[in-house]
Design a protein around this motif. Structure first.
Motif, PDB file in Angstrom:
ATOM      1  N   GLN A 435      33.085  70.065  28.036  1.00 18.98           N
ATOM      2  CA  GLN A 435      34.012  70.031  26.896  1.00 18.98           C
ATOM      3  C   GLN A 435      33.295  70.342  25.584  1.00 18.98           C
ATOM      4  OE1 GLN A 435      36.905  69.445  28.515  1.00 18.98           O
ATOM      5  NE2 GLN A 435      35.558  68.901  30.234  1.00 18.98           N
ATOM      6  N   GLY A 436      31.990  70.637  25.685  1.00 26.03           N
ATOM      7  CA  GLY A 436      31.213  70.946  24.498  1.00 26.03           C
ATOM      8  C   GLY A 436      30.782  69.724  23.707  1.00 26.03           C
ATOM      9  N   LYS A 437      30.692  68.577  24.377  1.00 29.65           N
ATOM     10  CA  LYS A 437      30.365  67.331  23.678  1.00 29.65           C
ATOM     11  C   LYS A 437      29.249  66.580  24.393  1.00 29.65           C
ATOM     12  CE  LYS A 437      35.164  66.813  22.158  1.00 29.65           C
ATOM     13  NZ  LYS A 437      36.409  66.023  22.282  1.00 29.65           N
ATOM     14  N   THR A 438      28.482  65.829  23.603  1.00 28.28           N
ATOM     15  CA  THR A 438      27.514  64.906  24.167  1.00 28.28           C
ATOM     16  C   THR A 438      28.188  63.554  24.387  1.00 28.28           C
ATOM     17  OG1 THR A 438      26.778  64.028  22.039  1.00 28.28           O
ATOM     18  CG2 THR A 438      25.711  66.050  22.821  1.00 28.28           C
ATOM     19  N   LEU A 439      27.480  62.665  25.070  1.00 28.83           N
ATOM     20  CA  LEU A 439      28.024  61.317  25.250  1.00 28.83           C
ATOM     21  C   LEU A 439      28.134  60.585  23.914  1.00 28.83           C
ATOM     22  CD1 LEU A 439      26.376  59.990  28.550  1.00 28.83           C
ATOM     23  CD2 LEU A 439      28.671  60.915  28.204  1.00 28.83           C
ATOM     24  N   LEU A 440      27.239  60.878  22.978  1.00 27.96           N
ATOM     25  CA  LEU A 440      27.341  60.253  21.650  1.00 27.96           C
ATOM     26  C   LEU A 440      28.631  60.669  20.953  1.00 27.96           C
ATOM     27  CD1 LEU A 440      23.780  60.369  20.043  1.00 27.96           C
ATOM     28  CD2 LEU A 440      25.070  58.350  20.750  1.00 27.96           C
ATOM     29  N   GLN A 441      28.997  61.925  21.081  1.00 30.51           N
ATOM     30  CA  GLN A 441      30.239  62.398  20.467  1.00 30.51           C
ATOM     31  C   GLN A 441      31.455  61.798  21.167  1.00 30.51           C
ATOM     32  OE1 GLN A 441      29.166  66.536  20.942  1.00 30.51           O
ATOM     33  NE2 GLN A 441      28.865  66.803  18.734  1.00 30.51           N
ATOM     34  N   ALA A 442      31.372  61.667  22.480  1.00 39.12           N
ATOM     35  CA  ALA A 442      32.465  61.019  23.217  1.00 39.12           C
ATOM     36  C   ALA A 442      32.595  59.553  22.799  1.00 39.12           C
ATOM     37  CB  ALA A 442      32.213  61.120  24.719  1.00 39.12           C
ATOM     38  N   LEU A 443      31.464  58.897  22.581  1.00 41.31           N
ATOM     39  CA  LEU A 443      31.480  57.502  22.141  1.00 41.31           C
ATOM     40  C   LEU A 443      32.099  57.381  20.752  1.00 41.31           C
ATOM     41  CD1 LEU A 443      30.601  54.529  22.611  1.00 41.31           C
ATOM     42  CD2 LEU A 443      28.381  55.149  21.603  1.00 41.31           C
ATOM     43  N   ASP A 444      31.752  58.298  19.870  1.00 42.09           N
ATOM     44  CA  ASP A 444      32.302  58.249  18.519  1.00 42.09           C
ATOM     45  C   ASP A 444      33.815  58.419  18.535  1.00 42.09           C
ATOM     46  OD1 ASP A 444      31.606  57.983  15.683  1.00 42.09           O
ATOM     47  OD2 ASP A 444      32.423  60.007  15.500  1.00 42.09           O
ATOM     48  N   GLU A 445      34.323  59.230  19.461  1.00 38.13           N
ATOM     49  CA  GLU A 445      35.778  59.380  19.590  1.00 38.13           C
ATOM     50  C   GLU A 445      36.422  58.059  20.012  1.00 38.13           C
ATOM     51  OE1 GLU A 445      36.872  62.600  22.104  1.00 38.13           O
ATOM     52  OE2 GLU A 445      36.087  64.136  20.754  1.00 38.13           O
ATOM     53  N   LEU A 446      35.753  57.340  20.892  1.00 40.52           N
ATOM     54  CA  LEU A 446      36.267  56.024  21.307  1.00 40.52           C
ATOM     55  C   LEU A 446      36.283  55.048  20.143  1.00 40.52           C
ATOM     56  CD1 LEU A 446      34.670  55.409  24.839  1.00 40.52           C
ATOM     57  CD2 LEU A 446      37.047  55.957  24.315  1.00 40.52           C
ATOM     58  N   TYR A 447      35.229  55.056  19.335  1.00 41.07           N
ATOM     59  CA  TYR A 447      35.189  54.187  18.157  1.00 41.07           C
ATOM     60  C   TYR A 447      36.329  54.515  17.194  1.00 41.07           C
ATOM     61  CZ  TYR A 447      30.516  52.299  19.227  1.00 41.07           C
ATOM     62  OH  TYR A 447      29.451  51.639  19.791  1.00 41.07           O
ATOM     63  N   LYS A 448      36.543  55.794  16.950  1.00 37.24           N
ATOM     64  CA  LYS A 448      37.596  56.192  16.017  1.00 37.24           C
ATOM     65  C   LYS A 448      38.977  55.797  16.537  1.00 37.24           C
ATOM     66  CE  LYS A 448      35.013  60.017  13.968  1.00 37.24           C
ATOM     67  NZ  LYS A 448      34.815  61.491  13.898  1.00 37.24           N
ATOM     68  N   ARG A 449      39.130  55.797  17.844  1.00 31.69           N
ATOM     69  CA  ARG A 449      40.412  55.457  18.445  1.00 31.69           C
ATOM     70  C   ARG A 449      40.656  53.948  18.482  1.00 31.69           C
ATOM     71  NH1 ARG A 449      40.515  57.277  24.346  1.00 31.69           N
ATOM     72  NH2 ARG A 449      40.242  59.300  23.318  1.00 31.69           N
ATOM     73  N   HIS A 450      39.596  53.172  18.753  1.00 33.70           N
ATOM     74  CA  HIS A 450      39.782  51.745  19.036  1.00 33.70           C
ATOM     75  C   HIS A 450      39.129  50.808  18.024  1.00 33.70           C
ATOM     76  CE1 HIS A 450      41.481  52.839  22.886  1.00 33.70           C
ATOM     77  NE2 HIS A 450      40.378  53.480  23.238  1.00 33.70           N
ATOM     78  N   GLY A 451      38.297  51.320  17.121  1.00 37.30           N
ATOM     79  CA  GLY A 451      37.577  50.465  16.185  1.00 37.30           C
ATOM     80  C   GLY A 451      36.096  50.441  16.502  1.00 37.30           C
ATOM     81  N   TYR A 452      35.290  50.120  15.487  1.00 33.19           N
ATOM     82  CA  TYR A 452      33.830  50.117  15.642  1.00 33.19           C
ATOM     83  C   TYR A 452      33.357  48.744  16.130  1.00 33.19           C
ATOM     84  CZ  TYR A 452      33.367  54.752  13.671  1.00 33.19           C
ATOM     85  OH  TYR A 452      33.443  56.108  13.481  1.00 33.19           O
ATOM     86  N   PHE A 453      33.216  48.648  17.436  1.00 30.39           N
ATOM     87  CA  PHE A 453      32.676  47.447  18.078  1.00 30.39           C
ATOM     88  C   PHE A 453      31.159  47.602  18.129  1.00 30.39           C
ATOM     89  CE2 PHE A 453      37.006  47.532  19.537  1.00 30.39           C
ATOM     90  CZ  PHE A 453      37.370  46.199  19.712  1.00 30.39           C
ATOM     91  N   LEU A 454      30.461  46.716  17.462  1.00 27.93           N
ATOM     92  CA  LEU A 454      28.997  46.727  17.482  1.00 27.93           C
ATOM     93  C   LEU A 454      28.478  45.377  17.967  1.00 27.93           C
ATOM     94  CD1 LEU A 454      28.069  48.565  14.145  1.00 27.93           C
ATOM     95  CD2 LEU A 454      28.455  49.548  16.413  1.00 27.93           C
ATOM     96  N   GLU A 455      27.355  45.407  18.655  1.00 29.48           N
ATOM     97  CA  GLU A 455      26.784  44.192  19.233  1.00 29.48           C
ATOM     98  C   GLU A 455      25.280  44.144  18.992  1.00 29.48           C
ATOM     99  OE1 GLU A 455      30.426  45.366  20.748  1.00 29.48           O
ATOM    100  OE2 GLU A 455      28.577  46.418  21.328  1.00 29.48           O
ATOM    101  N   ASP A 456      24.724  42.964  19.160  1.00 27.17           N
ATOM    102  CA  ASP A 456      23.274  42.788  19.041  1.00 27.17           C
ATOM    103  C   ASP A 456      22.855  41.653  19.958  1.00 27.17           C
ATOM    104  OD1 ASP A 456      20.697  43.225  18.226  1.00 27.17           O
ATOM    105  OD2 ASP A 456      20.924  42.347  16.233  1.00 27.17           O
ATOM    106  N   LEU A 457      21.597  41.684  20.367  1.00 25.57           N
ATOM    107  CA  LEU A 457      21.023  40.636  21.215  1.00 25.57           C
ATOM    108  C   LEU A 457      19.674  40.252  20.640  1.00 25.57           C
ATOM    109  CD1 LEU A 457      20.767  38.904  23.801  1.00 25.57           C
ATOM    110  CD2 LEU A 457      19.812  40.918  24.930  1.00 25.57           C
ATOM    111  N   GLN A 458      19.452  38.963  20.520  1.00 27.93           N
ATOM    112  CA  GLN A 458      18.194  38.416  20.020  1.00 27.93           C
ATOM    113  C   GLN A 458      17.660  37.440  21.059  1.00 27.93           C
ATOM    114  OE1 GLN A 458      18.791  36.337  16.358  1.00 27.93           O
ATOM    115  NE2 GLN A 458      16.629  36.276  15.821  1.00 27.93           N
TER     116      GLN A 458
END
Length: 575
Positions: A435-458
């Motif tokens: 489709q001419g996209k990387t997985l990072l670009q596919a991920l960004d489309e998911l964020y734009k569609r559903h919201g920016y879910f970010l996580e961290d682990l310590q």
């Protein structure tokens, strides 16, 4: 007995294995080392046991292995004679003493006339899960310490379904193990004798072939079809572990053959000499893979941990620099790919994830009208639910994952499976490349569609007796003096899984949590944010998980930082 009595018991044992005796002599004047080695029995928990190699009751050695195997033998016998006849399947990884420990298991089980099926060479943990089901065995054991440092090894137990034992079943086994008073005197039988009596039976390529046949099930799109790119350029590293052959064959059988195996990390190595830690969760593990990827212009980098139950993925950005995806990000991409590309997704389909895994998955599943079930941390709980719904027919399993890089696509395995995940990730990357996209670009489309879910682990490492006490102190303080806000966000509810109670702070009401008890605290904040504390069950660590969401990436990043700072401000005085 106190630790000094336990030390004397070992030190005076006439038949103590020579190398352990030598190591014991080497630390005889180091009281701190002796106390750590003998102050308790190496804990046998719901997943088995894991610890440092060496002499002592709190160490991994042939005697603590025999104790665990004797308990397993008594557990299997308690199920009935027909269960004992089914035998136990055993696999092992590339760590020090792994093969020797697997034979010790067979030597103990052989004294009870329980046949043991042992792989003739190292194999991935998920293949052991498959082998238990394939053979119809009564139980399974993997000798592994997963991604722990080289000085560790472990004994991981599986039930007859090929899953890690759920709590009720595990507690029965634990009682049998704990009833064994003297690990030094557990009876064993000679290897040659159990081979002659067919109580030690070697497994080999037949199980590999059966696993690879099942692996074909996960393919959703033919690589030869117009919406796939067969020229996907892959770099794969098994991080000195067990996954090389199965991943390579699995990729080839779906039509992806442009695979560069990272030669520096292709061979098993108990020292994991090219990495600081053989853990694909840690970005340093990808350093050599990134160098190779840059050299060959790879579309995707795949890395599995030593026992091949965890997968890390890295992909290039628009500038050709590689980004290592988090477990939550890879899981979200896989979930969306599976649901978008599957024909006839069942109405009763189900996503299963853990309580510390991102809510991103739930939102994606909702988008496809699929339900989500949360479990406690640990894939054994996901495997338990797969079995439950397989029997009841209430739900049909579609995908399971946890933030710590564990994924399961098809349930012919009942534990996280990095071989399945590697093949699925590569197919997914092939699809998006077409489709001419990387997985990072596919991920960004998911964020734009559903919201920016970010996580961290310590993670905080606190070894030894004093470290264990500090971890308990931190958990006690967060329980007795909970935060009412973090990073400017109000705490709406506190979930204490030790008491199985969810408390709503503003309302002053409580409700039951319908999950097994565990030493976990989760704080639910406003605006779909949260953080969680959990002592590790396999390492001397306490882990802090964080999750946030907003409509803008910068806002999510700011929230993540402010919540983490608030939590750090609370626990720092305690360490």
């Amino acid at each position: 007995m106190n630790w000094k009595d336990e030390y004397q018991r070992w030190n005076s044992f006439e038949y103590l294995e020579a190398s352990l005796k030598e190591k014991l002599v080497a630390i005889q004047d180091d009281e701190q080392s002796l106390e750590d080695a003998f102050y308790k029995n190496l804990e046998f928990g719901t997943g088995g046991m894991r610890g440092k190699l060496g002499p002592g009751t709190n160490r991994m050695n042939i005697y603590t292995i025999r104790r665990a195997a004797e308990g397993l033998a008594k557990y299997v016998i308690s199920l009935g004679s027909d269960w004992a006849e089914k035998g136990v399947a055993v696999a092992y990884d590339s760590r020090y003493m792994s093969q020797e420990f697997s034979i010790e298991v067979a030597r103990v089980l052989g004294t009870h006339n329980i046949p043991t099926y042992v792989f003739s060479s190292l194999r991935p943990t998920p293949e052991l899960s498959f082998a238990v089901r394939h053979l119809g065995a009564a139980a399974g054991v993997v000798i592994t310490a997963s991604h722990n440092p080289p000085e560790y090894n472990g004994f991981k137990v599986y039930n007859e379904d090929g899953g890690q034992m759920p709590p009720a079943q595990a507690e029965t086994l634990i009682r049998f193990v704990n009833d064994i008073e003297n690990e030094l005197t557990v009876s064993v039988i000679d290897q040659k004798e159990i081979e002659e009596k067919r109580l030690l039976r070697w497994m080999d390529e037949d199980v590999d072939a059966a696993y690879l046949q099942e692996l074909k099930q996960i393919q959703l799109n033919e690589v030869t079809s117009s919406n796939m790119d067969a020229n996907l350029n892959i770099v794969f590293t098994p991080l000195h572990g067990t996954a090389k052959d199965l991943v390579e064959k699995g990729l080839k059988q779906i039509g992806l053959e442009q695979v560069h195996i990272l030669k520096e990390q292709a061979q098993p190595d108990p020292e994991f000499s090219t990495v600081a830690s053989p853990n694909p969760e840690e970005h340093q593990a990808f350093e050599l893979a990134i160098q190779k990827g840059t050299e060959v212009h790879a579309d995707i980098l795949l890395g599995t941990d030593p026992d091949a139950d965890r997968l890390g993925v890295a992909v290039p950005d628009e500038n050709g620099n590689y980004t290592v995806l988090t477990g939550n990000q890879t899981g979200a991409l896989m979930l969306d790919y599976i649901l978008s590309q599957s024909n006839n997704v069942p109405d009763n389909g189900l996503l299963i994830k853990t309580i510390v895994t991102s809510e991103f998955g739930r939102v994606i599943a909702n988008h496809y009208n699929i339900d989500t079930l949360d479990t406690l941390t640990g894939f054994k709980f996901i495997g338990e639910k797969i079995r439950e719904y397989e029997q009841s027919g209430e739900f049909q399993f579609l995908f399971g994952y946890e933030e710590s890089y564990g994924y399961l696509v098809k349930e012919f395995v009942r534990d996280k499976d990095a071989v399945q995940a590697a093949v699925m990730a590569a197919e997914m990357a092939s699809y998006w490349k077409a489709q001419g996209k990387t997985l990072l670009q596919a991920l960004d489309e998911l964020y734009k569609r559903h919201g920016y879910f970010l996580e961290d682990l310590q993670s905080l490492t606190m070894e030894g007796k004093s470290g264990s006490e500090k971890i308990n102190q931190i958990m006690d303080d967060f329980r007795s003096n909970p935060l009412s806000e973090a990073g400017g966000l109000q705490v709406k509810a506190v979930e204490d899984y030790t008491s199985s109670v969810r408390t709503y702070l503003q309302e002053g009401t409580t409700e039951a949590i319908e999950l097994p008890k565990a030493n976990v605290l989760k704080f639910i904040l406003e605006d779909d944010c949260w953080f969680c504390l959990r002592p590790s069950g396999t390492e001397p660590k306490i882990k802090f998980y964080y999750g946030v969401k907003s409509d803008q990436k910068a806002d999510s990043e700011a929230r993540l930082q402010s919540i983490r700072e608030a939590v750090n401000d609370k626990f720092n005085p305690l360490i």
